[in-house]
Design a protein around this motif. Structure first.
Motif, PDB file in Angstrom:
ATOM      1  N   ASN A  45      21.634  -4.979  -0.876  1.00 23.60           N
ATOM      2  CA  ASN A  45      21.776  -3.654  -0.279  1.00 23.60           C
ATOM      3  C   ASN A  45      22.309  -3.678   1.147  1.00 23.60           C
ATOM      4  O   ASN A  45      22.266  -2.663   1.848  1.00 23.60           O
ATOM      5  CB  ASN A  45      20.420  -2.937  -0.304  1.00 23.60           C
ATOM      6  CG  ASN A  45      20.058  -2.418  -1.672  1.00 23.60           C
ATOM      7  OD1 ASN A  45      20.391  -1.293  -2.045  1.00 23.60           O
ATOM      8  ND2 ASN A  45      19.382  -3.259  -2.455  1.00 23.60           N
ATOM      9  N   ARG A  48      14.992  -0.590  -1.792  1.00 20.33           N
ATOM     10  CA  ARG A  48      15.934   0.453  -2.231  1.00 20.33           C
ATOM     11  C   ARG A  48      15.586   1.801  -1.610  1.00 20.33           C
ATOM     12  O   ARG A  48      16.481   2.565  -1.222  1.00 20.33           O
ATOM     13  CB  ARG A  48      15.928   0.549  -3.758  1.00 20.33           C
ATOM     14  CG  ARG A  48      16.545  -0.673  -4.448  1.00 20.33           C
ATOM     15  CD  ARG A  48      16.723  -0.450  -5.937  1.00 20.33           C
ATOM     16  NE  ARG A  48      15.455  -0.361  -6.655  1.00 20.33           N
ATOM     17  CZ  ARG A  48      14.803  -1.406  -7.162  1.00 20.33           C
ATOM     18  NH1 ARG A  48      15.303  -2.621  -7.031  1.00 20.33           N
ATOM     19  NH2 ARG A  48      13.657  -1.248  -7.806  1.00 20.33           N
ATOM     20  N   GLU A  78      16.826  -8.415  -2.999  1.00  8.63           N
ATOM     21  CA  GLU A  78      17.211  -7.006  -2.993  1.00  8.63           C
ATOM     22  C   GLU A  78      17.771  -6.592  -1.640  1.00  8.63           C
ATOM     23  O   GLU A  78      18.694  -5.765  -1.567  1.00  8.63           O
ATOM     24  CB  GLU A  78      16.012  -6.132  -3.361  1.00  8.63           C
ATOM     25  CG  GLU A  78      16.375  -4.692  -3.692  1.00  8.63           C
ATOM     26  CD  GLU A  78      17.209  -4.565  -4.964  1.00  8.63           C
ATOM     27  OE1 GLU A  78      17.903  -3.539  -5.113  1.00  8.63           O
ATOM     28  OE2 GLU A  78      17.173  -5.494  -5.811  1.00  8.63           O
TER      29      GLU A  78
END
Length: 326
Positions: free
Chosen positions: A153, A124, A149
């Motif tokens: 993203n 992130r 993740e």
């Protein structure tokens, strides 16, 4: 406009390599060659391989604040990789213990070290890198939750390439964006959760049924098989004299990801990737063996290998020497 042709999210290891006449059996000790230390790790390998071929490449990884970490950073920068996403600290740099026999085949044991600390939060925090990349490539020498993740993203239009090595069962969320999912026979068996039979086309069909947009199956001396919802094609191997197969699969994946991002179709990109992987096995080591575009042409000839449509079972290309191996 993308800043990077390829962002690799993955591991960075120091490869500790020993040549052996044969691998030891249980409880056995064998003598080997002098220890050689090389920069490695599937993520770092892919980044160097792509950069040496001419791709604008970045790496998102984690290393230790130690000599091995500095070795890895130096190798990336020398190859022209953007290392702004390489994080330092939290654990020692990962290490791979590698034995290589006279035929060039290798056995590997990995201590993940800092790779296991590459977290979803790190992804992130590096969202800018993902947004700026045409293709994102990942492997599984980092936590699976971190790969998840990455998938969450991805920028619209960014292509995701996954080599599930070492293999584990994959979630529908990850599988749905793989384009392609790149596996060998062992990895296909683990991802499918069952035996795969003898025909690679059956493996490809079964894998596609799990949800990936496309599949590439590496077949060693038999080249590779590529498949999507419309097409199945085989890509012959390239005959070369193998010295060390360490990292050849990473060179294959990097070349494939880069060429897909450049707009080539899956079959054409895989034909080039087979040639890159073949050139890589003609030298010792991982990153130090990765070829430039000129070296690929020198070792494998100036014309890319033809990829022929394969309506029937995969057959061996009939070439001597070895193809791509991981």
């Amino acid at each position: 406009m993308y800043d990077y042709d390829l962002l690799v999210v993955g591991s960075a290891n120091a490869d500790l390599v020993i040549g052996v006449e044969r691998r030891p059996g249980p409880g056995e000790t064998v003598l080997g060659s002098d220890l050689a230390v090389h920069p490695g790790g599937k993520g770092a390998n892919q980044a160097v391989a792509a950069a040496r071929l001419g791709a604008r490449t970045a790496l998102l990884a984690r290393v230790g604040d130690d000599a091995h970490g500095r070795l890895l950073l130096e190798s990336q920068r020398t190859a022209g990789v953007d290392t702004s996403g390489v994080l330092s600290g939290g654990a020692p740099t990962g290490v791979a213990l590698i034995t290589v026999d006279p035929s060039g085949d290798n056995s590997i044991v990995v201590s993940p070290g800092a790779n296991a600390r590459l977290s979803p939060g790190d992804v992130r925090d590096s969202a800018g890198l993902l947004q700026a990349s045409r293709v994102v490539s990942a492997q599984l020498e980092i936590p699976l939750e971190t790969v998840t993740e990455v998938v969450r993203n991805l920028a619209p239009g960014t292509r995701f390439v996954l080599n599930p090595s070492p293999p584990v069962a994959l979630s529908d969320e990850i599988l749905a964006v793989c384009d392609p999912l790149i596996v060998n026979e062992h990895e296909a068996r683990v991802v499918l959760g069952r035996p795969v039979g003898e025909d690679p086309q059956d493996w490809a069909r079964a894998l596609l049924a799990l949800g990936p947009r496309s599949v590439v199956i590496t077949l060693g001396a038999r080249g590779a098989l590529v498949a999507d919802a419309r097409t199945t094609a085989r890509v012959p191997s390239v005959p070369v004299r193998a010295v060390d197969t360490t990292g050849a699969g990473d060179a294959f994946t990097a070349a494939l990801a880069w060429r897909l991002g450049a707009g080539e179709d899956l079959t054409t990109a895989a034909a080039h990737a087979v040639r890159v992987g073949a050139a890589a096995v003609t030298k010792e080591g991982a990153q130090v063996s990765f070829p430039t575009a000129a070296e690929v042409a020198s070792v494998c000839g100036g014309v890319p290998g033809d990829a022929s449509r394969s309506p029937g079972p995969m057959d061996a290309p009939g070439a001597s020497g070895r193809g791509v191996s991981r």
